[in-house]
Design a protein around this motif. Structure first.
Motif, short mmCIF file in Angstrom:
data_model
loop_
_atom_site.label_atom_id
_atom_site.label_comp_id
_atom_site.label_asym_id
_atom_site.label_seq_id
_atom_site.Cartn_x
_atom_site.Cartn_y
_atom_site.Cartn_z
N PHE A 330 -12.87 31.21 4.95
CA PHE A 330 -11.65 30.65 4.39
C PHE A 330 -12.00 29.63 3.31
N ALA A 331 -10.99 29.02 2.73
CA ALA A 331 -11.18 27.97 1.73
C ALA A 331 -10.88 26.62 2.38
N ALA A 332 -11.61 25.59 1.94
CA ALA A 332 -11.39 24.26 2.51
C ALA A 332 -11.84 23.19 1.53
N GLY A 333 -11.29 22.00 1.71
CA GLY A 333 -11.69 20.86 0.89
C GLY A 333 -10.93 19.63 1.32
N ILE A 334 -11.32 18.49 0.79
CA ILE A 334 -10.59 17.25 1.05
C ILE A 334 -9.88 16.86 -0.25
N VAL A 335 -8.56 16.78 -0.18
CA VAL A 335 -7.73 16.43 -1.33
C VAL A 335 -7.05 15.11 -1.01
N GLY A 336 -7.50 14.04 -1.64
CA GLY A 336 -6.94 12.73 -1.33
C GLY A 336 -7.17 12.37 0.12
N THR A 337 -6.10 12.15 0.86
CA THR A 337 -6.21 11.78 2.27
C THR A 337 -6.01 12.97 3.20
N ARG A 338 -6.09 14.18 2.66
CA ARG A 338 -5.85 15.36 3.50
C ARG A 338 -7.02 16.33 3.45
N VAL A 339 -7.47 16.72 4.65
CA VAL A 339 -8.41 17.83 4.77
C VAL A 339 -7.58 19.10 4.82
N VAL A 340 -7.88 20.04 3.92
CA VAL A 340 -7.03 21.21 3.74
C VAL A 340 -7.83 22.48 3.98
N VAL A 341 -7.23 23.44 4.68
CA VAL A 341 -7.83 24.77 4.86
C VAL A 341 -6.79 25.81 4.49
N ALA A 342 -7.26 26.98 4.01
CA ALA A 342 -6.32 28.01 3.57
C ALA A 342 -6.93 29.39 3.75
N GLY A 343 -6.10 30.32 4.24
CA GLY A 343 -6.47 31.73 4.29
C GLY A 343 -7.59 32.03 5.26
N GLY A 344 -8.27 33.15 5.01
CA GLY A 344 -9.40 33.55 5.83
C GLY A 344 -9.04 34.57 6.90
N ILE A 345 -9.93 34.72 7.85
CA ILE A 345 -9.80 35.68 8.95
C ILE A 345 -9.66 34.91 10.25
N LYS A 346 -8.68 35.28 11.06
CA LYS A 346 -8.40 34.54 12.28
C LYS A 346 -8.91 35.23 13.55
#
Length: 590
Positions: A330-346
């Motif tokens: 999946f995609a991930a990163g830290i944007v400001g004060t939020r750790v964000v994840v998106a998409g991928g395989i569950k």
């Protein structure tokens, strides 16, 4: 499950554990790059994951459809730039189509944008990296799923119309990791082989560590290789060290010290931290987070766990907040004060005929990090750096820490002022004063004893350039009282304020060169310093109303010093203002 079913499942799992000797170690092959069916309902049914729900992670806006197909963005490149999570390349639900598309997600507004130039070629299993200037896509596998790429492309995030082809990777690679530190990009590990059902074609993990100099545009390949081959990995940087939190062989954390070109002793993981691949690794202050991934021990399962390494103590611990949805690739990163994840395989489902279904997800999630002073920088990041997590303007220059550290990563990156130095360019004027921060604009955390509000906020100077107008005088030399306003008798730091006078008008090739003093005064609009060669000048000098000049004489041919004397026949001030230095006047009238 029947006995035959168990045998079939065992045989399939056996494919995952086929071993190949590399550098004295053995490495399993994984059939994730084959044409396997990807399925999944759309829109996402969140309720089925209630057993994984936590109070910490919150669901964001789902990845949008394109051409009627939900796009899960698995096996893609990703990175954070300018307050957005960028996703590029990868694979989608539609017959596992390879993607060339690019998208961004704003976790604060909950907005997706797909209006960006596509990659030169669709590819998956690539590495991604980003800074505030550009995003980068490295390596991967192309649409044929046979050829592994050595392509290296970059996109200007400020509005580039096309991806630019960079110097190719030294060799073809997929499933490696890329990080940026300073003016260099590092590519670690990966593989140049593709798994096939033929046991003679194992995936071989590579030990390469390559550095790309973003100034010279060249790769350096003689860095010390990793202790073992590393593939299906992610990496992050903390204080000049690259961390890779394990691979398929185990959960040891591999650490590369950039300054010394040395691999440091590995950090062992607790027994409960199972080996994982296709996870995401991010840096949060002094911490390294390993998020999600495919757990390999006792079979294989997609996990929602988040593990945290304290790089100061060298200890791993499990974050009590697990993601709502397990995910890998999946995609991930830290944007400001939020750790964000998106998409991928569950989820991975093995059918009775050993066919494999990859169940994808179009969801996004974020975890809000503590920010005591509300400056937009997480407390964890501030505690690891020089700023005060309880003071929104740590250096009292009038600018909030989260504005100075624009990407909020705790590092002074190119184009940022230093949140721990109230005068980043050393010209004597506070950063906030240079940027036009008036008394009404500063917050309560700014100490007004230390900060000088800008008295003319309509005009600004460059806080990263000590001589904004390039005239040879620093901004602080031109704005004598350093209040941001051009007062009477001061030079304008935004206008060229230094003129040169030499008979013959050569002035060593300098701009704003005149053969006599009256010509220089006529040209002057604002207060100017006129540097004059030593010797005798025959034209009388008149300073008309509205003119402000400072005549400094006696300069040598290089205009580097003024040990001599300049003689003029007459100086007349007709309502103007003149200051003199090493000027001898034959006659002075007013």
């Amino acid at each position: 499950m029947t006995f035959l079913d168990k045998i079939i499942l065992f045989l399939f799992i056996g494919l995952f554990s086929f071993l190949s000797p590399v550098d004295g170690n053995t490495y399993p092959s994984f059939p994730f790059q084959n044409e396997l069916l990807m399925t999944g309902a759309y829109p996402e049914v969140i309720e089925e994951f209630s057993s994984h729900s936590t109070l910490g992670w919150q669901l964001g806006s789902p990845i949008p459809e394109e051409n009627g197909y939900p796009d899960r963005w698995a096996h893609c490149g990703s990175g954070v730039s300018r307050g957005l999570l960028w996703l590029f390349g990868g694979r989608t639900d539609a017959d596992w189509k390879f993607l060339a598309r690019v998208g961004t997600y704003d976790p604060f507004e909950g907005l997706w944008s797909l209006d960006y130039p596509a990659l030169g070629t669709g590819r998956a299993y690539l590495a991604g990296a980003a800074n505030e200037a550009a995003i980068y896509a490295l390596g991967g596998t192309d649409e044929s799923n046979v050829y592994i790429e050595n392509a290296f492309e970059g996109l200007d995030v400020s509005g580039g119309n096309n991806w630019i082809s960079m110097a190719h990777l030294p060799e073809e690679r997929s499933d490696g990791a890329a990080v940026i530190y300073g003016d260099s990009l590092y590519y670690i590990g990966g593989t140049k082989s593709i798994w096939t059902p033929d046991a003679a074609s194992p995936v071989i993990a590579e030990t390469n560590l390559w550095r790309y100099n973003m100034v010279s545009g060249k790769w350096i390949t003689n860095l010390k290789p990793s202790p073992i081959g590393l593939v299906y990995i992610s990496a992050a940087v903390v204080k000049g060290k690259i961390y890779i939190p394990g691979n398929d062989l185990g959960s040891k954390t591999y650490i590369y010290d950039i300054a010394s070109d040395t691999w440091l002793p590995e950090i062992a993981a607790p027994e409960s931290m199972l080996p994982s691949i296709y996870y995401q690794c991010i840096a949060v202050g002094d911490q390294i987070w390993r998020i999600g991934g495919l757990v390999m021990e006792g079979g294989f399962a997609v996990t929602n766990e988040v593990w945290v390494l304290d790089t100061v103590t060298g200890l791993w611990s499990k974050n009590p907040s697990s993601m709502n949805i397990p995910r890998m690739s999946f995609a991930a990163g830290i944007v400001g004060t939020r750790v964000v994840v998106a998409g991928g395989i569950k989820e991975i489902v093995v059918q009775e005929d050993t066919h494999v279904d990859f169940i994808s997800t179009n969801t996004t999630e974020f975890l809000e990090l503590a920010d005591a002073d509300s400056d937009g920088i997480p407390d964890l990041v501030e505690q690891a750096g020089c700023t005060d997590p309880n003071d929104a303007d740590s250096d009292d220059d009038g600018i909030p820490d989260g504005v100075e550290d624009a990407n909020r990563n705790g590092t002074v990156d190119q184009g940022e002022t230093d949140p721990c130095d109230r005068d980043s360019d050393g010209d004597g004027i506070k950063d906030g004063t240079e940027l036009g921060y008036s008394l009404a604009m500063v917050g309560s955390d700014t100490d007004l004893i230390k900060f000088q509000p800008d008295l003319d906020p309509a005009t600004k100077t460059d806080p990263l350039k000590s001589d904004t107008d390039g005239d040879g005088l620093t901004d602080g030399q031109e704005d004598f009282n350093k209040d941001g306003r051009v007062d009477y008798g001061e030079f304008d730091p935004n206008a060229w304020s230094v003129y040169y006078v030499e008979q013959g008008a050569t002035c060593g090739g300098r701009e704003h060169c005149f053969s006599d003093i009256p010509s220089a005064i006529t040209e002057a609009v604002t207060h100017v310093l006129i540097k004059v060669r030593e010797g005798q000048f025959n034209k009388p000098v008149t300073v008309a109303a509205g003119k402000q000049i400072t005549l400094s004489g006696g300069y040598n041919s290089a205009f580097s010093a003024n040990p001599g004397e300049t003689v003029i026949p007459m100086l007349t001030c007709e309502g103007g203002l003149a200051g003199l230095d090493k000027i001898t006047i034959g006659t002075l009238s007013k």
